[in-house]
Design a protein around this motif. Structure first.
Motif, PDB file in Angstrom:
ATOM      1  N   GLY A 220       0.784  -1.229   0.000  1.00 52.19           N
ATOM      2  CA  GLY A 220       0.000   0.000   0.000  1.00 52.19           C
ATOM      3  C   GLY A 220       0.811   1.272   0.000  1.00 52.19           C
ATOM      4  N   ARG A 223      -0.535   4.268  -2.149  1.00 54.86           N
ATOM      5  CA  ARG A 223      -1.959   4.610  -2.115  1.00 54.86           C
ATOM      6  C   ARG A 223      -2.128   6.063  -1.652  1.00 54.86           C
ATOM      7  N   PRO A 227      -7.627   6.165   1.443  1.00 51.28           N
ATOM      8  CA  PRO A 227      -7.752   5.338   0.235  1.00 51.28           C
ATOM      9  C   PRO A 227      -9.098   4.640   0.084  1.00 51.28           C
TER      10      PRO A 227
END
Length: 344
Positions: A220, A223, A227
């Motif tokens: 991640g 991101r 998100p």
């Protein structure tokens, strides 16, 4: 097979007005209790999703699978998890087919070298994965073959320096979730789960990833802030609570009976072969002339999923969603009529 074919999914087949056997979603709307939970969460749209909201959703998913909250990453559907895979910077990815094609698309689009590992007879024992592959992706149960691979066989693909991605989007459609690695802490194993199928939430895009904290952080890394939205966080929290898990189990048991009846009836049709043993909420069929048959079924009001867009399958393959007997009876009648028509 070109990119457009790999990005063909069942929703394209399910045109308005057709009886939908192309999309593997339980119903056309979520259960009332879940609808009410999400409707109540609309009052939260006036503020940004907080760290506390995210923590509550992760804690619910963690408790459901016997893991720690820092081993959960909430996603905009399991599909987002596939889109994030290039962040792991694999040198060579092996994607086991036939299976959901979005992982291959995401990796290829990012310039990651991808090798296709096409299974013989859909069995994992036939997988010939290059030793140098540092990312391996497979589905369990697998879409569209409906095969459920043994957990030990899946786990055996993990090794130091490799990330093993297991797509378990349909795991909760099987009673007891046998062979799931959702609670497994084998190093390098990344499990993706979806709320789409059982809870009829394809329009919301809700799911989560399970794995080591460091692996999830890398996944991640790029991101954006906030998100996932408040409704996704509420859906994960709600669908992982004990009452929801018990409901999903009851639905899975009913589905198991419906699948057995449907598979038996399909196998009795002339020229139809059903891939068995099937465990997911869909069945893979082989019938000569499937492409034309699909068009003729559409003319009669039924949508089924072409399967030649899955690597390893042919124009003579179709995928059909499992439904209750009162819904499958008209499809079976239409199939029998078309298959018994004399060839002009």
């Amino acid at each position: 097979m070109d990119r457009a074919a790999l990005r063909h999914h069942g929703d394209v087949e399910a045109l308005p007005g057709l009886a939908d056997f192309a999309v593997n979603v339980r119903a056309d709307r979520p259960p009332r209790w879940l609808h009410e939970r999400l409707a109540a969460a609309l009052d939260e749209l006036g503020r940004y999703p907080s760290a506390q909201d995210d923590a509550a959703a992760r804690a619910s998913a963690a408790a459901r699978h016997g893991r720690r909250p820092d081993e959960v990453l909430v996603l905009n559907g399991a599909a987002e998890g596939f889109a994030l895979l290039p962040a792991l910077k694999p040198r060579l990815a092996a994607v086991i087919h036939p299976s959901f094609t979005e992982p291959e698309v995401a990796l290829t689009d990012a310039g990651v070298p991808v090798t296709r590992v096409v299974l013989d007879d859909h069995r994992l024992a036939s997988a010939r994965i290059p030793d140098e592959a540092d990312l391996v992706v497979l589905g369990n149960p697998t879409n569209p073959t409906s095969v459920l691979h043994p957990a030990e066989a899946v786990r055996s693909l993990a090794r130091p320096g490799r990330v093993l991605v297991v797509d378990e989007a349909f795991a909760d459609t099987i009673p007891g979730e046998p062979e799931s690695l959702a609670g497994d802490t084998t190093p390098g194993v990344l499990v993706l789960r979806s709320l789409t199928k059982t809870w009829s939430l394809p329009g919301l895009r809700a799911g989560y990833a399970l794995g080591e904290e460091e692996l999830l952080a890398k996944l991640g890394l790029h991101r954006p802030q906030w998100p996932v939205n408040a409704l996704v966080l509420e859906a994960v929290r709600a669908c992982c609570e004990p009452g929801a898990v018990a409901e999903a189990e009851a639905v899975a048991r009913e589905l198991e009976d419906h699948r057995a009846q449907f598979a038996k009836a399909l196998a009795e049709l002339p020229g139809v072969s059903v891939a068995e043993p099937a465990r997911a909420p869909f069945l893979l069929l082989h019938v000569v002339g499937a492409a034309a048959l699909r068009e003729r079924l559409r003319d009669k009001g039924f949508a089924v999923r072409r399967a030649d867009t899955f690597p390893g399958l042919t124009p003579d393959h179709l995928r059909v969603a499992v439904r209750a007997p009162d819904q499958t009876a008209p499809l079976l009648a239409a199939l029998r009529e078309l298959l018994e028509e004399p060839v002009p």
